[in-house]
Design an enzyme around this catalytic site. Structure first.
Site, mmCIF file in Angstrom:
data_model
loop_
_atom_site.group_PDB
_atom_site.id
_atom_site.type_symbol
_atom_site.label_atom_id
_atom_site.label_comp_id
_atom_site.label_asym_id
_atom_site.label_seq_id
_atom_site.Cartn_x
_atom_site.Cartn_y
_atom_site.Cartn_z
ATOM 1 N N GLU A 1 1.172 3.689 1.807
ATOM 2 C CA GLU A 1 1.534 4.280 3.132
ATOM 3 C C GLU A 1 2.809 3.125 3.544
ATOM 4 O O GLU A 1 3.883 3.871 4.170
ATOM 5 C CB GLU A 1 0.649 3.893 4.333
ATOM 6 N N HIS B 1 0.756 -1.200 -0.001
ATOM 7 C CA HIS B 1 0.227 0.087 -0.117
ATOM 8 C C HIS B 1 0.989 1.308 0.042
ATOM 9 O O HIS B 1 2.220 1.192 0.455
ATOM 10 C CB HIS B 1 -0.809 0.014 1.203
ATOM 11 N N CYS C 1 -6.119 2.016 5.969
ATOM 12 C CA CYS C 1 -6.729 0.648 6.458
ATOM 13 C C CYS C 1 -6.125 0.252 7.831
ATOM 14 O O CYS C 1 -5.042 0.775 8.299
ATOM 15 C CB CYS C 1 -6.575 -0.232 5.514
ATOM 16 N N CYS D 1 -2.142 -0.673 7.688
ATOM 17 C CA CYS D 1 -1.522 0.363 7.517
ATOM 18 C C CYS D 1 -1.175 1.153 8.805
ATOM 19 O O CYS D 1 -0.234 1.575 9.355
ATOM 20 C CB CYS D 1 -1.729 1.284 6.099
#
Length: 181
Positions: free
Chosen positions: A83, A81, A111, A114
């Site tokens: 992040e 992701h 999410c 993360c």
């Protein structure tokens, strides 16, 4: 009385304590907008690679030390992701697995995975753009930092350039639906 606000290059006059805080808040808002704009550019890069358009930057002492955009499909890595990619980059830049004192800017509410990684990295502050109604872990679905049982808590702000961040996502999925027809 004049006051220099560190890491901003801004000088403001101090008539009262409230006046200082208003000036500082204005500076924070413009700084947040600047870094979120860079995250939006990275989100666009994700879209160009047919990835869900999420971008993230990590800032330490006013400087970007890590950047990332979604790439789980192209990297064959479900953890890639924006992040996480940005945190990996920042850790390498700072040569430390802890990102103490760093702020993370991301175009969409993070999410659970993360946010968990941000806690472990000791991120100081999270700033996100648009809400993520299906999997948002700070406000939308979960409130992981509220009454947090974790050994580190993170302050967060949402809604920075929310309309632009949400539009990038909406346009991406609208295009995907159009192509499928």
């Amino acid at each position: 009385m004049a006051l220099f606000v560190p890491n901003t290059g801004i000088m403001c006059s101090l008539n009262s304590e409230m006046g200082f805080w208003l000036k500082q808040m204005d500076t924070t808002l413009s700084t947040d907008t600047l870094f979120m704009s860079r995250a939006l550019e990275l989100a666009q890069r994700a879209a160009e690679h047919s990835e869900v358009p999420v971008g993230a930057v990590i800032v330490h002492q006013g400087n970007i030390v890590g950047e990332g955009y979604n790439q789980p499909i192209s990297a064959c890595d479900p953890t890639a992701h924006a992040e996480i990619v940005a945190m990996r980059h920042a850790c390498a830049t700072l040569k430390n697995y802890r990102l103490t004192g760093c702020e993370l800017y991301v175009t969409i509410e993070p999410c659970t995975m993360c946010v968990g990684a941000m806690v472990h990295a000791r991120i100081k502050r999270i700033v996100f753009g648009a809400l993520e109604p299906r999997a948002g872990a700070l406000q939308s679905q979960f409130q992981l930092m509220e009454n947090s049982p974790y050994n580190h808590s993170i302050i967060w702000d949402g809604g920075v350039l929310a309309d632009q961040c949400g539009a990038v996502m909406a346009n991406f999925f609208r295009q995907k639906r159009t192509v499928k027809k």
